[in-house]
Write an enzyme that holds these catalytic residues in place. Structure first.
Site, PDB file in Angstrom:
ATOM      1  N   LYS A  78      31.170 -12.043  15.912  1.00 45.66           N
ATOM      2  CA  LYS A  78      30.737 -10.725  16.393  1.00 45.66           C
ATOM      3  C   LYS A  78      29.408 -10.323  15.755  1.00 45.66           C
ATOM      4  O   LYS A  78      28.489  -9.871  16.437  1.00 45.66           O
ATOM      5  CB  LYS A  78      31.808  -9.674  16.046  1.00 45.66           C
ATOM      6  CG  LYS A  78      31.328  -8.232  16.138  1.00 45.66           C
ATOM      7  CD  LYS A  78      32.403  -7.247  15.755  1.00 45.66           C
ATOM      8  CE  LYS A  78      32.578  -6.991  14.285  1.00 45.66           C
ATOM      9  NZ  LYS A  78      31.612  -6.082  13.651  1.00 45.66           N
ATOM     10  N   ASN A  79      29.318 -10.510  14.443  1.00 45.07           N
ATOM     11  CA  ASN A  79      28.131 -10.000  13.746  1.00 45.07           C
ATOM     12  C   ASN A  79      26.886 -10.861  13.966  1.00 45.07           C
ATOM     13  O   ASN A  79      25.787 -10.475  13.570  1.00 45.07           O
ATOM     14  CB  ASN A  79      28.427  -9.809  12.256  1.00 45.07           C
ATOM     15  CG  ASN A  79      29.388  -8.650  12.035  1.00 45.07           C
ATOM     16  OD1 ASN A  79      29.676  -7.894  12.970  1.00 45.07           O
ATOM     17  ND2 ASN A  79      29.889  -8.500  10.826  1.00 45.07           N
ATOM     18  N   CYS A 113      32.640   1.853  12.139  1.00 44.01           N
ATOM     19  CA  CYS A 113      33.783   2.026  11.232  1.00 44.01           C
ATOM     20  C   CYS A 113      33.431   3.007  10.117  1.00 44.01           C
ATOM     21  O   CYS A 113      32.311   3.021   9.622  1.00 44.01           O
ATOM     22  CB  CYS A 113      34.158   0.691  10.605  1.00 44.01           C
ATOM     23  SG  CYS A 113      35.093  -0.375  11.697  1.00 44.01           S
ATOM     24  N   ARG A 124      26.834   5.652   5.811  1.00 45.29           N
ATOM     25  CA  ARG A 124      26.093   4.445   6.205  1.00 45.29           C
ATOM     26  C   ARG A 124      24.712   4.865   6.698  1.00 45.29           C
ATOM     27  O   ARG A 124      24.435   4.896   7.892  1.00 45.29           O
ATOM     28  CB  ARG A 124      26.878   3.674   7.268  1.00 45.29           C
ATOM     29  CG  ARG A 124      28.191   3.143   6.731  1.00 45.29           C
ATOM     30  CD  ARG A 124      29.003   2.409   7.759  1.00 45.29           C
ATOM     31  NE  ARG A 124      28.532   1.068   8.012  1.00 45.29           N
ATOM     32  CZ  ARG A 124      29.146   0.210   8.826  1.00 45.29           C
ATOM     33  NH1 ARG A 124      30.239   0.568   9.455  1.00 45.29           N
ATOM     34  NH2 ARG A 124      28.661  -0.999   9.009  1.00 45.29           N
ATOM     35  N   PRO A 125      23.824   5.224   5.750  1.00 47.96           N
ATOM     36  CA  PRO A 125      22.504   5.704   6.146  1.00 47.96           C
ATOM     37  C   PRO A 125      21.648   4.597   6.768  1.00 47.96           C
ATOM     38  O   PRO A 125      21.995   3.414   6.660  1.00 47.96           O
ATOM     39  CB  PRO A 125      21.883   6.175   4.828  1.00 47.96           C
ATOM     40  CG  PRO A 125      22.642   5.492   3.750  1.00 47.96           C
ATOM     41  CD  PRO A 125      23.996   5.154   4.297  1.00 47.96           C
ATOM     42  N   ILE A 126      20.545   4.989   7.409  1.00 47.31           N
ATOM     43  CA  ILE A 126      19.634   3.997   7.996  1.00 47.31           C
ATOM     44  C   ILE A 126      18.224   4.192   7.431  1.00 47.31           C
ATOM     45  O   ILE A 126      17.236   3.875   8.064  1.00 47.31           O
ATOM     46  CB  ILE A 126      19.632   4.066   9.545  1.00 47.31           C
ATOM     47  CG1 ILE A 126      19.414   5.506  10.033  1.00 47.31           C
ATOM     48  CG2 ILE A 126      20.908   3.490  10.123  1.00 47.31           C
ATOM     49  CD1 ILE A 126      19.080   5.583  11.513  1.00 47.31           C
ATOM     50  N   ASP A 127      18.177   4.755   6.210  1.00 48.89           N
ATOM     51  CA  ASP A 127      16.877   5.054   5.603  1.00 48.89           C
ATOM     52  C   ASP A 127      15.996   3.807   5.428  1.00 48.89           C
ATOM     53  O   ASP A 127      14.779   3.869   5.643  1.00 48.89           O
ATOM     54  CB  ASP A 127      17.076   5.767   4.241  1.00 48.89           C
ATOM     55  CG  ASP A 127      18.009   4.998   3.312  1.00 48.89           C
ATOM     56  OD1 ASP A 127      19.049   4.490   3.793  1.00 48.89           O
ATOM     57  OD2 ASP A 127      17.711   4.883   2.114  1.00 48.89           O
ATOM     58  N   ASP A 147      33.616  -7.920   3.980  1.00 52.54           N
ATOM     59  CA  ASP A 147      34.440  -7.931   5.192  1.00 52.54           C
ATOM     60  C   ASP A 147      35.745  -8.699   5.001  1.00 52.54           C
ATOM     61  O   ASP A 147      36.649  -8.595   5.824  1.00 52.54           O
ATOM     62  CB  ASP A 147      33.662  -8.555   6.364  1.00 52.54           C
ATOM     63  CG  ASP A 147      32.518  -7.659   6.805  1.00 52.54           C
ATOM     64  OD1 ASP A 147      32.525  -6.470   6.455  1.00 52.54           O
ATOM     65  OD2 ASP A 147      31.619  -8.159   7.500  1.00 52.54           O
ATOM     66  N   ILE A 180      29.858  -2.944  -1.920  1.00 57.39           N
ATOM     67  CA  ILE A 180      28.963  -2.774  -0.769  1.00 57.39           C
ATOM     68  C   ILE A 180      29.153  -1.406  -0.106  1.00 57.39           C
ATOM     69  O   ILE A 180      28.188  -0.713   0.190  1.00 57.39           O
ATOM     70  CB  ILE A 180      29.179  -3.900   0.280  1.00 57.39           C
ATOM     71  CG1 ILE A 180      29.100  -5.281  -0.392  1.00 57.39           C
ATOM     72  CG2 ILE A 180      28.166  -3.780   1.422  1.00 57.39           C
ATOM     73  CD1 ILE A 180      27.763  -5.668  -0.981  1.00 57.39           C
ATOM     74  N   ARG A 199      37.906  -4.386  18.102  1.00 54.48           N
ATOM     75  CA  ARG A 199      36.435  -4.431  18.000  1.00 54.48           C
ATOM     76  C   ARG A 199      35.954  -5.769  17.471  1.00 54.48           C
ATOM     77  O   ARG A 199      34.813  -6.155  17.709  1.00 54.48           O
ATOM     78  CB  ARG A 199      35.945  -3.323  17.063  1.00 54.48           C
ATOM     79  CG  ARG A 199      36.258  -1.950  17.586  1.00 54.48           C
ATOM     80  CD  ARG A 199      35.844  -0.914  16.614  1.00 54.48           C
ATOM     81  NE  ARG A 199      34.398  -1.007  16.443  1.00 54.48           N
ATOM     82  CZ  ARG A 199      33.683  -0.174  15.741  1.00 54.48           C
ATOM     83  NH1 ARG A 199      34.264   0.813  15.135  1.00 54.48           N
ATOM     84  NH2 ARG A 199      32.395  -0.325  15.644  1.00 54.48           N
TER      85      ARG A 199
HETATM   86  N1  EPU Z   1      22.511   0.971   3.393  1.00 57.77           N
HETATM   87  C1  EPU Z   1      21.732   2.031   3.027  1.00 57.77           C
HETATM   88  N2  EPU Z   1      20.612   2.303   3.778  1.00 57.77           N
HETATM   89  C2  EPU Z   1      20.270   1.558   4.861  1.00 57.77           C
HETATM   90  C3  EPU Z   1      21.093   0.478   5.230  1.00 57.77           C
HETATM   91  C4  EPU Z   1      22.214   0.204   4.475  1.00 57.77           C
HETATM   92  O1  EPU Z   1      22.000   2.717   2.052  1.00 57.77           O
HETATM   93  O2  EPU Z   1      19.247   1.857   5.500  1.00 57.77           O
HETATM   94  C5  EPU Z   1      23.717   0.675   2.598  1.00 57.77           C
HETATM   95  C6  EPU Z   1      25.004   0.888   3.417  1.00 57.77           C
HETATM   96  O3  EPU Z   1      25.363   2.250   3.435  1.00 57.77           O
HETATM   97  C7  EPU Z   1      25.986   0.002   2.715  1.00 57.77           C
HETATM   98  C8  EPU Z   1      25.123  -1.156   2.245  1.00 57.77           C
HETATM   99  O4  EPU Z   1      23.765  -0.690   2.269  1.00 57.77           O
HETATM  100  O5  EPU Z   1      26.523   0.668   1.619  1.00 57.77           O
HETATM  101  C9  EPU Z   1      25.253  -2.405   3.101  1.00 57.77           C
HETATM  102  O6  EPU Z   1      24.898  -2.121   4.431  1.00 57.77           O
HETATM  103  P1  EPU Z   1      24.298  -3.207   5.424  1.00 57.77           P
HETATM  104  O7  EPU Z   1      23.131  -2.587   6.091  1.00 57.77           O
HETATM  105  O8  EPU Z   1      24.117  -4.502   4.721  1.00 57.77           O
HETATM  106  O9  EPU Z   1      25.495  -3.363   6.455  1.00 57.77           O
HETATM  107  P2  EPU Z   1      25.475  -3.194   8.036  1.00 57.77           P
HETATM  108  O10 EPU Z   1      24.301  -3.893   8.607  1.00 57.77           O
HETATM  109  O11 EPU Z   1      25.724  -1.790   8.397  1.00 57.77           O
HETATM  110  C10 EPU Z   1      26.789  -5.426   8.398  1.00 57.77           C
HETATM  111  C11 EPU Z   1      28.030  -5.842   9.118  1.00 57.77           C
HETATM  112  C12 EPU Z   1      29.251  -5.270   8.398  1.00 57.77           C
HETATM  113  C13 EPU Z   1      29.248  -5.827   6.983  1.00 57.77           C
HETATM  114  C14 EPU Z   1      27.919  -5.485   6.273  1.00 57.77           C
HETATM  115  C15 EPU Z   1      27.801  -6.094   4.896  1.00 57.77           C
HETATM  116  C16 EPU Z   1      27.381  -6.028  11.421  1.00 57.77           C
HETATM  117  C17 EPU Z   1      27.488  -5.509  12.790  1.00 57.77           C
HETATM  118  N3  EPU Z   1      28.000  -5.330  10.483  1.00 57.77           N
HETATM  119  O12 EPU Z   1      26.788  -4.007   8.402  1.00 57.77           O
HETATM  120  O13 EPU Z   1      30.375  -5.754   9.101  1.00 57.77           O
HETATM  121  O14 EPU Z   1      30.310  -5.267   6.267  1.00 57.77           O
HETATM  122  O15 EPU Z   1      26.822  -5.961   7.083  1.00 57.77           O
HETATM  123  O16 EPU Z   1      27.934  -7.462   4.953  1.00 57.77           O
HETATM  124  O17 EPU Z   1      26.758  -7.053  11.184  1.00 57.77           O
HETATM  125  C18 EPU Z   1      32.565  -5.686   9.938  1.00 57.77           C
HETATM  126  O18 EPU Z   1      32.283  -6.653  10.655  1.00 57.77           O
HETATM  127  O19 EPU Z   1      33.741  -5.272   9.750  1.00 57.77           O
HETATM  128  C19 EPU Z   1      31.496  -4.969   9.248  1.00 57.77           C
HETATM  129  C20 EPU Z   1      31.624  -3.727   8.797  1.00 57.77           C
END
Ligand code: EPU
Length: 420
Positions: free
Chosen positions: A22-23, A116, A121-124, A308, A330, A400
């Site tokens: 999926k990812n 989830c 889960r910010p996008i900063d 995960d 994480i 999902r």
């Molecule tokens: N974070 C920030 N700011 C940002 C981006 C991330 O603070 O701009 C923080 C997040 O809040 C979190 C950490 O950094 O605490 C890790 O976030 P990351 O961006 O690495 O995760 P993601 O891209 O949102 C993907 C997977 C997740 C998996 C994580 C970590 C997908 C679709 N999702 O999420 O998968 O847990 O990487 O490996 O690829 C799942 O499949 O169940 C799942 C949640």
């Protein structure tokens, strides 16, 4: 509302082909927007999150169709750059369409994504990186308006404060068609990032360093379509191994991504399971009660132990002999499954980012509610190991990420039904 009824007590035993990741599939589907032509994606899992991604693609003017596990995306006629809020809210991964639409059109309108509930889960980091690439970004109440001032993003030297998977993907997606070179320092090294880069290279992109901390991308004006096989899902693989261990069973996973599952396999060996690997195959047998893991299990970015797989490993260790300790590094809120496991008889103490698991000899069935994707899978695993029946509600979370979990479990001899 559908639910799962699980009758515990049967050892899982048999052979199971692993579904596509999926990812990997989600960012690759977003990446098809950059290709002026048709992309054919094999080994694409049939999941609700994948259907959400296809709805976004179709809404932007692509033609996305499925035949079994093959998805075809034709992005020749992309004519829109805005993703409606209701589609953005369906999943967290909708945010990676931001980089892809920008790469295709130099502008986009998105909004804060759903997904989830694992804590904030910010996008900063996504926003800051794209700004450095010459994208003007205005955040209104919920809306995010983005536009490349010169019509096309420009390459930049970027350093991420944390190796975020999503931010790394968004930058790559924007950079492959940007003007000039982009360097990402402290990039995420997850196998799914490598899969995205392999797909993009097959479409004509120039990328090097993926799988390491520094990724270098040379922007190209246009990418073309291709046929690509998506990697298998290491987390789903970890889940079925964990379920097999929890029921003291025996499994052959086929279509498996063996090197990518290494961080999980080495932990499982410590519990006393026998593991043998071959090309695309993993054999695991767990004849007796598992042993607790002596060292603290710390979730870390790849190549560390994946967050995960934390919940599903925990579900296997709740009946192990001795005490295991998890440290979740994480996400802030990724122990929401523990209440359900305790309801089934587990002894778990959560103290901030640490969870202490004291192994109990047996579990009993209970009525529980899935809290998130992997937490839901952990509840199914515990229910399979428990005495008696369990009812698991809110299985939309599980759907999902797991293709027809009840069919996979039944194929292995487990008793699990979908009702409703
Ligand atoms: N974070 C920030 N700011 C940002 C981006 C991330 O603070 O701009 C923080 C997040 O809040 C979190 C950490 O950094 O605490 C890790 O976030 P990351 O961006 O690495 O995760 P993601 O891209 O949102 C993907 C997977 C997740 C998996 C994580 C970590 C997908 C679709 N999702 O999420 O998968 O847990 O990487 O490996 O690829 C799942 O499949 O169940 C799942 C949640």
């Amino acid at each position: 509302m559908q639910k799962f009824i699980v009758e515990g007590g049967s050892r899982l035993r048999g052979e199971l082909p692993l579904q596509g990741s999926k990812n990997s599939a989600l960012p690759i589907m977003a990446a098809t927007l950059l290709c002026h032509g048709e992309c054919v994606l094999e080994n694409c899992p049939r999941l609700t999150d994948i259907y959400s991604a296809s709805r976004i693609l179709n809404c932007l003017g692509c033609r996305c169709t499925f035949s079994d596990n093959t998805a075809a995306v034709d992005s020749l006629s992309v004519d829109r750059t805005a993703v409606p809020e209701e589609l953005m809210r369906e999943m967290r991964s909708s945010i990676i369409f931001m980089g892809a639409i920008l790469g295709r059109a130099g502008e986009c309108t998105v909004s804060v994504p759903g997904g989830c509930e694992l804590g904030p889960r910010p996008i900063d980091m996504h926003i800051a990186a794209l700004r450095k690439m010459g994208i003007e970004i205005h955040e209104t109440c919920g809306g995010i308006l983005c536009r490349a001032s010169s019509g096309r993003a420009r390459g930049a030297k970027l350093s991420l404060a944390f190796p975020s998977v999503g931010a790394t993907e968004n930058i790559i997606l924007c950079a492959v068609t940007a003007d000039g070179e982009t360097v990402i320092n402290n990039a995420a090294r997850e196998p799914e990032i490598c899969d995205l880069c392999s797909f993009l290279r097959a479409c004509g992109a120039e990328i090097s360093g993926d799988g390491e901390s520094r990724i270098i991308i040379n922007g190209k004006e246009k990418l073309h379509g291709c046929r690509y096989r998506i990697m298998s899902d290491r987390i789903v693989g970890a889940t079925y191994l964990a379920m097999t261990a929890a029921t003291r069973g025996e499994i052959i996973l086929t279509n498996a991504c063996v090197p990518e599952m290494e961080p999980f396999l080495s932990v499982f060996e410590q519990t006393g399971c026998s593991i043998y690997t071959g090309e695309n195959k993993i054999y695991m047998r767990c004849g007796t009660r598992l042993k607790a893991i002596p060292d603290r299990i710390r979730t870390m970015p790849h190549p560390g132990f994946p967050t995960d797989a934390q919940a599903v490993l925990m579900a296997a260790l709740i009946t192990a002999e001795g005490t295991s300790v998890f440290e979740e590094n994480i996400f802030d809120c990724r122990y929401r499954h523990t209440d359900a496991l305790v309801k089934m008889g587990a002894d778990i103490q959560v103290l901030g980012k640490v969870a202490i698991i004291r192994g109990v000899p047996k579990l009993h069935g209970a009525n529980v509610e899935a809290t998130d994707l992997r937490g839901g899978a952990a509840m199914v695993s515990a229910a399979l190991a428990a005495e008696g029946a369990s009812e698991i509600r809110q299985i939309c979370h599980i759907d999902r990420g797991y293709e027809k979990m009840e069919e996979a479990v039944s194929r292995l001899g487990g008793k699990m039904l979908r009702i409703g």
